[in-house]
Design a protein around this motif. Structure first.
Motif, PDB file in Angstrom:
ATOM      1  N   ASP A 129       0.834  -1.210   0.000  1.00  0.00           N
ATOM      2  CA  ASP A 129       0.000   0.000   0.000  1.00  0.00           C
ATOM      3  C   ASP A 129       0.867   1.259   0.000  1.00  0.00           C
ATOM      4  O   ASP A 129       0.576   2.239  -0.689  1.00  0.00           O
ATOM      5  N   LYS A 130       1.959   1.216   0.783  1.00  0.00           N
ATOM      6  CA  LYS A 130       2.865   2.363   0.820  1.00  0.00           C
ATOM      7  C   LYS A 130       3.569   2.551  -0.518  1.00  0.00           C
ATOM      8  O   LYS A 130       3.742   3.683  -0.993  1.00  0.00           O
ATOM      9  N   LEU A 131       3.984   1.426  -1.124  1.00  0.00           N
ATOM     10  CA  LEU A 131       4.655   1.506  -2.420  1.00  0.00           C
ATOM     11  C   LEU A 131       3.728   2.108  -3.473  1.00  0.00           C
ATOM     12  O   LEU A 131       4.160   2.886  -4.334  1.00  0.00           O
ATOM     13  N   GLU A 132       2.457   1.756  -3.407  1.00  0.00           N
ATOM     14  CA  GLU A 132       1.502   2.269  -4.403  1.00  0.00           C
ATOM     15  C   GLU A 132       1.355   3.789  -4.292  1.00  0.00           C
ATOM     16  O   GLU A 132       1.295   4.505  -5.292  1.00  0.00           O
ATOM     17  N   LEU A 133       1.358   4.317  -3.059  1.00  0.00           N
ATOM     18  CA  LEU A 133       1.254   5.763  -2.873  1.00  0.00           C
ATOM     19  C   LEU A 133       2.469   6.484  -3.440  1.00  0.00           C
ATOM     20  O   LEU A 133       2.358   7.548  -4.072  1.00  0.00           O
ATOM     21  N   ARG A 134       3.653   5.897  -3.228  1.00  0.00           N
ATOM     22  CA  ARG A 134       4.869   6.508  -3.767  1.00  0.00           C
ATOM     23  C   ARG A 134       4.863   6.504  -5.293  1.00  0.00           C
ATOM     24  O   ARG A 134       5.236   7.496  -5.942  1.00  0.00           O
ATOM     25  N   LEU A 135       4.447   5.388  -5.858  1.00  0.00           N
ATOM     26  CA  LEU A 135       4.413   5.295  -7.322  1.00  0.00           C
ATOM     27  C   LEU A 135       3.378   6.250  -7.905  1.00  0.00           C
ATOM     28  O   LEU A 135       3.599   6.854  -8.962  1.00  0.00           O
ATOM     29  N   GLN A 136       2.252   6.403  -7.226  1.00  0.00           N
ATOM     30  CA  GLN A 136       1.235   7.327  -7.706  1.00  0.00           C
ATOM     31  C   GLN A 136       1.806   8.751  -7.789  1.00  0.00           C
ATOM     32  O   GLN A 136       1.533   9.496  -8.739  1.00  0.00           O
ATOM     33  N   VAL A 172      11.763   3.671  -4.594  1.00  0.00           N
ATOM     34  CA  VAL A 172      10.429   3.328  -4.080  1.00  0.00           C
ATOM     35  C   VAL A 172      10.437   1.982  -3.376  1.00  0.00           C
ATOM     36  O   VAL A 172       9.839   1.813  -2.303  1.00  0.00           O
ATOM     37  N   VAL A 173      11.099   0.995  -3.959  1.00  0.00           N
ATOM     38  CA  VAL A 173      11.041  -0.384  -3.427  1.00  0.00           C
ATOM     39  C   VAL A 173      12.263  -0.730  -2.591  1.00  0.00           C
ATOM     40  O   VAL A 173      12.394  -1.861  -2.115  1.00  0.00           O
ATOM     41  N   GLU A 174      13.184   0.217  -2.413  1.00  0.00           N
ATOM     42  CA  GLU A 174      14.404  -0.064  -1.676  1.00  0.00           C
ATOM     43  C   GLU A 174      14.078  -0.311  -0.197  1.00  0.00           C
ATOM     44  O   GLU A 174      13.274   0.398   0.411  1.00  0.00           O
ATOM     45  N   GLY A 175      14.729  -1.311   0.383  1.00  0.00           N
ATOM     46  CA  GLY A 175      14.545  -1.623   1.792  1.00  0.00           C
ATOM     47  C   GLY A 175      13.396  -2.556   2.095  1.00  0.00           C
ATOM     48  O   GLY A 175      13.121  -2.813   3.274  1.00  0.00           O
ATOM     49  N   GLU A 176      12.701  -3.088   1.071  1.00  0.00           N
ATOM     50  CA  GLU A 176      11.593  -4.015   1.312  1.00  0.00           C
ATOM     51  C   GLU A 176      12.121  -5.371   1.793  1.00  0.00           C
ATOM     52  O   GLU A 176      13.156  -5.854   1.299  1.00  0.00           O
ATOM     53  N   PRO A 177      11.436  -6.020   2.781  1.00  0.00           N
ATOM     54  CA  PRO A 177      11.925  -7.311   3.305  1.00  0.00           C
ATOM     55  C   PRO A 177      11.818  -8.448   2.290  1.00  0.00           C
ATOM     56  O   PRO A 177      12.557  -9.420   2.364  1.00  0.00           O
ATOM     57  N   TYR A 178      10.871  -8.342   1.356  1.00  0.00           N
ATOM     58  CA  TYR A 178      10.707  -9.369   0.335  1.00  0.00           C
ATOM     59  C   TYR A 178      10.961  -8.762  -1.042  1.00  0.00           C
ATOM     60  O   TYR A 178      10.958  -7.535  -1.217  1.00  0.00           O
ATOM     61  N   SER A 188       3.925  -5.709  -6.700  1.00  0.00           N
ATOM     62  CA  SER A 188       3.817  -7.069  -6.178  1.00  0.00           C
ATOM     63  C   SER A 188       4.957  -7.355  -5.216  1.00  0.00           C
ATOM     64  O   SER A 188       6.109  -6.954  -5.460  1.00  0.00           O
ATOM     65  N   THR A 189       4.627  -8.041  -4.147  1.00  0.00           N
ATOM     66  CA  THR A 189       5.635  -8.537  -3.202  1.00  0.00           C
ATOM     67  C   THR A 189       5.648 -10.048  -3.271  1.00  0.00           C
ATOM     68  O   THR A 189       4.619 -10.697  -3.056  1.00  0.00           O
ATOM     69  N   VAL A 190       6.813 -10.622  -3.594  1.00  0.00           N
ATOM     70  CA  VAL A 190       6.951 -12.071  -3.774  1.00  0.00           C
ATOM     71  C   VAL A 190       7.434 -12.680  -2.465  1.00  0.00           C
ATOM     72  O   VAL A 190       8.540 -12.371  -1.998  1.00  0.00           O
ATOM     73  N   ILE A 191       6.592 -13.542  -1.869  1.00  0.00           N
ATOM     74  CA  ILE A 191       6.915 -14.171  -0.585  1.00  0.00           C
ATOM     75  C   ILE A 191       7.258 -15.633  -0.835  1.00  0.00           C
ATOM     76  O   ILE A 191       6.382 -16.425  -1.204  1.00  0.00           O
ATOM     77  N   GLY A 208      11.392 -20.577 -10.151  1.00  0.00           N
ATOM     78  CA  GLY A 208      11.598 -21.958  -9.730  1.00  0.00           C
ATOM     79  C   GLY A 208      11.200 -22.245  -8.304  1.00  0.00           C
ATOM     80  O   GLY A 208      11.484 -23.325  -7.779  1.00  0.00           O
ATOM     81  N   GLU A 209      10.533 -21.300  -7.624  1.00  0.00           N
ATOM     82  CA  GLU A 209      10.110 -21.487  -6.239  1.00  0.00           C
ATOM     83  C   GLU A 209       8.597 -21.349  -6.122  1.00  0.00           C
ATOM     84  O   GLU A 209       7.969 -20.668  -6.932  1.00  0.00           O
ATOM     85  N   HIS A 210       8.055 -22.020  -5.089  1.00  0.00           N
ATOM     86  CA  HIS A 210       6.645 -21.846  -4.753  1.00  0.00           C
ATOM     87  C   HIS A 210       6.509 -20.559  -3.968  1.00  0.00           C
ATOM     88  O   HIS A 210       7.125 -20.396  -2.900  1.00  0.00           O
ATOM     89  N   VAL A 211       5.701 -19.622  -4.454  1.00  0.00           N
ATOM     90  CA  VAL A 211       5.621 -18.296  -3.833  1.00  0.00           C
ATOM     91  C   VAL A 211       4.166 -17.884  -3.673  1.00  0.00           C
ATOM     92  O   VAL A 211       3.268 -18.384  -4.347  1.00  0.00           O
ATOM     93  N   LYS A 212       3.966 -16.962  -2.730  1.00  0.00           N
ATOM     94  CA  LYS A 212       2.719 -16.218  -2.600  1.00  0.00           C
ATOM     95  C   LYS A 212       3.004 -14.790  -3.058  1.00  0.00           C
ATOM     96  O   LYS A 212       3.935 -14.144  -2.557  1.00  0.00           O
ATOM     97  N   VAL A 213       2.237 -14.298  -3.996  1.00  0.00           N
ATOM     98  CA  VAL A 213       2.464 -12.967  -4.547  1.00  0.00           C
ATOM     99  C   VAL A 213       1.331 -12.059  -4.102  1.00  0.00           C
ATOM    100  O   VAL A 213       0.168 -12.269  -4.475  1.00  0.00           O
ATOM    101  N   ASN A 214       1.658 -11.043  -3.291  1.00  0.00           N
ATOM    102  CA  ASN A 214       0.684 -10.045  -2.863  1.00  0.00           C
ATOM    103  C   ASN A 214       0.707  -8.907  -3.873  1.00  0.00           C
ATOM    104  O   ASN A 214       1.719  -8.231  -4.037  1.00  0.00           O
ATOM    105  N   VAL A 215      -0.403  -8.717  -4.568  1.00  0.00           N
ATOM    106  CA  VAL A 215      -0.458  -7.772  -5.682  1.00  0.00           C
ATOM    107  C   VAL A 215      -1.375  -6.610  -5.321  1.00  0.00           C
ATOM    108  O   VAL A 215      -2.472  -6.807  -4.784  1.00  0.00           O
ATOM    109  N   HIS A 216      -0.903  -5.387  -5.603  1.00  0.00           N
ATOM    110  CA  HIS A 216      -1.747  -4.195  -5.499  1.00  0.00           C
ATOM    111  C   HIS A 216      -1.931  -3.661  -6.912  1.00  0.00           C
ATOM    112  O   HIS A 216      -0.978  -3.246  -7.563  1.00  0.00           O
ATOM    113  N   HIS A 217      -3.170  -3.687  -7.368  1.00  0.00           N
ATOM    114  CA  HIS A 217      -3.519  -3.342  -8.744  1.00  0.00           C
ATOM    115  C   HIS A 217      -4.136  -1.931  -8.751  1.00  0.00           C
ATOM    116  O   HIS A 217      -5.117  -1.680  -8.067  1.00  0.00           O
TER     117      HIS A 217
END
Length: 597
Positions: A60-67, A204-210, A278-281, A255-264
């Motif tokens: 959500d924070k990344l989306e505000l910065r990109l906007q 914008v995406v620097e410092g993200e844990p995933y 998107s954040t790839v977990i 090549g990994e099983h991931v959960k992708v949290n997407v903000h559209h």
């Protein structure tokens, strides 16, 4: 209810030791394993959901910065679009190259934008008019006009379009905003391209844990914190369009099983393009610690179950051994051995049953002698009796004597120039040879049809114009086999009892059809028919196994009993008749091919 009955029948077929073991597994082992698995997966879900919630808040924070970045780029595009100086620069006719160069110097607006807006990497304007090309003003030659982004910008007629394209000078691909610009008279002046700074996307995406990705139109990856797959297709997006907002995709990535949290989301004034943050977990990394806890708990549960399973196994083995001893003794009694000497160990219900078995063994032996053995002998006698009925017909006449006599009669008829008698004797000879040389084994149905054909030809010569017959036989039935002399006695019965007493002309119709699970043979005549009382008596007699048929003919009873003897009780002869109209006799036999009988 049906499934319950089915499972109960299956349970009844299990041995006692298997039942006891099954009850233990169902009541104890399986519930413990299920509870352990439930707790494990619940823990996994909690950990994974916490990670997804954290990722959602970050996205959500990344989306505000990109906007903010996209809105500034859009504002620049609007300012350029309405700038009158740019339109005058491009619409003016210059007398010399120097005049054109001086005009460029009087228009520094692009440099101002680059100076005050860090979100912009560079600005390029592709002119439709052939003018001097520099770092910002570029003549759109044929190669440029053939580019897809250029055609798209022209087609949108001034609407904004976000694309991932190459920089004209550096040939590096980056995110850009394109827009066609028109003059005072709505003449196309060119296409404006504003390139977004990759450094701003990185900030914008620097410092993200995933691992975080920015994609355009659910397709092209325009930025990735791992600096991999930029410019490639995002493979984890589903085919179906998702609504704006947050959603989670379960997929494979890298090549990994991931959960992708997407903000559209869709930037302001952008009608056709959307962006996805998107954040790839990586599920395996997140689940590493819960899996370790689960493994330890699993070994504890397995150890406890192993000990309890060993104890219940010792009990089941001892119990099963005594049951097997009782079962073997009862089997000996069932086989006729009533000398029971051993005693079963223990003083419970099993030992009581064993002693009761010893008490009743002599009574069982007496019952077997009087009922079971007598029944076997009676059944054997009936089977032999039915086989004798069939053999009586074949053994009534010496075949060689009959063949030689018939051949002698035929030759005398030929010498006496009587072809009709010769033909009649020849058909009789073929029919008798076919009938007498058969064994009581299946033969091709075509041979039985040939026998009936010869028989009816003889009857045709006998009755003349007062008799005719018709065959309706499907081609598919000719591949099947049938026991001999099943159809001919039915046809003969129709002529003797149906047509001979009739004064008018008569006919016989033989129909053989293939049904789904059997072959149906129908013999129909237009004879005198059978009275209702007589018909009922005949039907009851067909199923009477005690009835002894006349030794001079095979008869309906013998045919019906042979069908049930060889094929089973589902098959046999059925009779329908109406007095004055005729009789229909139907045989049903199974489908048997060569080698199946």
């Amino acid at each position: 209810m049906f499934f319950k009955q089915k499972w109960m029948r299956l349970f009844d077929y299990l041995k006692v030791k298997h039942k006891l073991l099954g009850i233990y597994l169902i009541v104890t082992a399986i519930p413990i394993l299920l509870v352990g698995a439930y707790l494990n997966y619940s823990t996994r879900d909690i950990v994974l959901n916490n990670s997804l919630n954290e990722a959602k808040a970050n996205v959500d924070k990344l989306e505000l910065r990109l906007q903010t970045i996209f809105n500034r780029v859009t504002d620049i595009a609007d300012m350029v679009y309405i700038n009158q100086n740019l339109k005058e620069l491009l619409e003016h006719d210059y007398g010399s190259t120097l005049d054109m160069y001086n005009a460029y110097n009087q228009y520094p607006i692009f440099d101002d934008f680059l100076k005050y807006y860090d979100e912009v990497e560079t600005i390029q304007f592709f002119m439709n008019k052939d003018m001097i090309t520099d770092s910002h003003m570029i003549y759109a030659d044929g190669m440029v006009k053939n580019q897809s982004w250029y055609k798209e910008a022209i087609a949108k007629e001034g609407r904004l379009s976000w694309v991932y394209m190459e920089n004209y000078w550096t040939r590096k691909k980056m995110l850009a905003l394109t827009r066609s610009v028109y003059g005072q008279s709505h003449d196309l002046l060119g296409v404006l391209v504003i390139y977004v700074s990759p450094d701003m996307l990185r900030s914008v995406v620097e410092g993200e844990p995933y691992q975080a990705l920015i994609t355009l139109d659910r397709s092209t990856i325009i930025y990735n914190t791992s600096n991999k797959q930029i410019g490639e297709e995002a493979s984890f997006f589903e085919q179906e369009e998702q609504p704006f907002g947050n959603y989670v995709i379960d997929s494979e990535f890298g090549g990994e099983h991931v959960k992708v949290n997407v903000h559209h989301f869709q930037p302001d004034k952008s009608l056709d393009n959307t962006f996805q943050v998107s954040t790839v977990i990586p599920v395996d990394d997140v689940m590493k610690e819960p899996n370790a806890v689960y493994a330890k708990g699993f070994f504890v549960i397995v150890g406890a179950l192993t000990i309890s399973l060993g104890l219940i196994g010792i009990f089941i083995r001892s119990f099963h051994k005594r049951i097997q001893q009782l079962r073997k003794t009862m089997y000996q009694v069932a086989k006729g051995n009533f000398q029971i000497n051993e005693q079963v160990r223990g003083h419970d219900e099993i030992s009581d049953v064993y002693r009761d078995l010893m008490t009743t063994s002599k009574s069982v032996q007496k019952i077997i002698d009087e009922v079971y053995i007598h029944k076997i002998k009676e059944e054997t006698w009936r089977r032999k009796q039915k086989e004798m009925d069939f053999k009586m017909l074949a053994s009534q006449i010496n075949p060689h004597f009959l063949y030689n006599t018939l051949e002698m009669i035929r030759m005398k008829a030929v010498l006496n120039k009587d072809p009709e008698v010769a033909k009649l004797v020849k058909m009789l000879s073929k029919m008798m040879r076919s009938a007498l040389e058969r064994t009581d084994r299946p033969i091709p149905i075509t041979e039985e049809i040939t026998l009936i054909h010869n028989y009816l030809d003889i009857q045709k010569m006998r009755f003349g114009d007062k008799f005719y017959y018709q065959f309706e036989i499907e081609d598919s039935v000719k591949d099947y086999y049938i026991f001999p002399l099943l159809i001919q006695p039915i046809v003969e019965n129709a002529i003797i009892h149906g047509l001979e007493p009739k004064e008018d002309s008569g006919f016989i119709q033989l129909t053989i059809e293939e049904e789904d699970h059997y072959i149906q043979i129908e013999v129909k005549d237009n004879g005198v028919g059978i009275k209702r009382d007589t018909l009922v008596e005949i039907r009851e007699r067909l199923d009477d196994q005690e009835y002894l048929s006349d030794g001079n003919s095979i008869g309906l009873h013998n045919v019906h009993q042979r069908l049930q003897l060889y094929y089973g009780e589902r098959f046999g002869v059925a009779i329908d008749s109406i007095v004055g109209l005729g009789t229909t006799m139907t045989l049903r036999i199974p489908k048997i091919k060569q080698g199946e009988a």
